[in-house]
Design a protein around this motif. Sequence first.
Motif, PDB file in Angstrom:
ATOM      1  N   TYR A   1      42.726  37.525  36.192  1.00  0.00           N
ATOM      2  CA  TYR A   1      43.421  38.548  35.409  1.00  0.00           C
ATOM      3  C   TYR A   1      43.675  37.961  34.019  1.00  0.00           C
TER       4      TYR A   1
ATOM      5  N   PHE B   1      39.185  35.532  41.663  1.00  0.00           N
ATOM      6  CA  PHE B   1      39.641  36.698  40.911  1.00  0.00           C
ATOM      7  C   PHE B   1      40.382  36.207  39.655  1.00  0.00           C
TER       8      PHE B   1
ATOM      9  N   SER C   1      36.347  33.447  47.366  1.00  0.00           N
ATOM     10  CA  SER C   1      36.289  34.494  46.340  1.00  0.00           C
ATOM     11  C   SER C   1      37.215  34.121  45.180  1.00  0.00           C
TER      12      SER C   1
ATOM     13  N   PHE D   1      46.518  42.251  40.510  1.00  0.00           N
ATOM     14  CA  PHE D   1      45.153  42.387  41.011  1.00  0.00           C
ATOM     15  C   PHE D   1      44.947  43.658  41.845  1.00  0.00           C
TER      16      PHE D   1
ATOM     17  N   ALA E   1      42.131  44.737  44.603  1.00  0.00           N
ATOM     18  CA  ALA E   1      40.948  43.861  44.514  1.00  0.00           C
ATOM     19  C   ALA E   1      41.010  42.721  45.514  1.00  0.00           C
ATOM     20  N   LEU E   2      42.241  42.315  45.930  1.00  0.00           N
ATOM     21  CA  LEU E   2      42.381  41.214  46.871  1.00  0.00           C
ATOM     22  C   LEU E   2      42.206  41.654  48.336  1.00  0.00           C
TER      23      LEU E   2
END
Length: 364
Positions: free
Chosen positions: A313, A311, A309, A358, A361-362
């Motif tokens: 920012y 992510f 995954s 984050f 979201a993690l």
Amino acid sequence: LRNAADPALAPGASGRIAAGAWERAAAARAHAAPRFRALRRSVVAAAAAVLVAAAVLAVRGTDPAFAVEGDPVMVERGGEWVSTRTVALDNVVCVPEGVRVMRWSAGGTLRPQPGSLLRFVRADGAAPAIRVEFEKGGGDVEGAMFVVATRDVVVERDPSAASFSFHIAIDPGQGGPRVSMDSGRGFVRAVASQERLLLHSAERAAVLPVSVNGHRTLRLTRVENWSGDAAARIASGRFAVVDAGFGPRNGITLFGTGAWMGAPPGASMGVAAIDVPGPQVREALSRVNLVGTRRMACDVAVRVSHPASRFVYEKDGRRVEVIVAESGAVSVKSASSQGRYADIDTFRREAPQTAALFGDALSR
């Protein structure tokens, strides 16, 4: 002529009698007697040979082989059905409603069930025997010299057995015929597959439709009734059920492989069937289902895999990229630094400010 017309005359005897007459005629021709006498002897001998053969066939064709006691049967004669109490060989016999016993002149009885269609012929072989050919129906057969045949099976006495009696029934709705041995021993042979079974007293066999590996076929198999012993063999795995179908007495028939009831020690495991009457169907199915759904409780370690995954920012010129690999390891990359962590919890613990960017979201 009386001796030659004996119903118990061995097959082919009439031909041998005629051949002997012709040999005597040839001997007479070669004799030293005057030509006229030799010729006359030849003509007489030839005429005698023809007379003997004709007498044998005529008497054997008209002499009743079976006498019918009780209600009469119907015999086809000249394209019509005639009621009679005497049946000759090669007659086609239709059995109407009623009770009757058909007795063979040389010994043996047949009690046909109503609705039967059959024919009597002399069986092939050196020993004299009567072959009963059933087109439909069936009945009780008793007699050491009977051979019974249907389209699917042939039933005959074991030569070492002194007595021989059994019941046979052709049921179009249940596949092929069913045979129940009452006394003595007999062989049941399937016409199509040439499978062969030896049945002892009180044993049964049948030709049954069965599906094995998706293929539908007819198999000759032993048949027994549902019992506590049958239930125990299914529960222990000594009888494996592979198919089932509708059976007699509003029940079902289980078809499988393994040990059958009464099998001697060391007997080869073959195919067999179990007839389950209507009131015991629920018990039988619960026994079969229990074996089929048996489970074992144990701890199993399962690896749960997740795809990688990514992510990102990005705010006010700051950009941070977090990649969570399939193994759970975390990689962090920014303009000023890079880092790797064993898992998300370690990342939150060692780099709390970066992880806070984050939020949730993690979470996985």
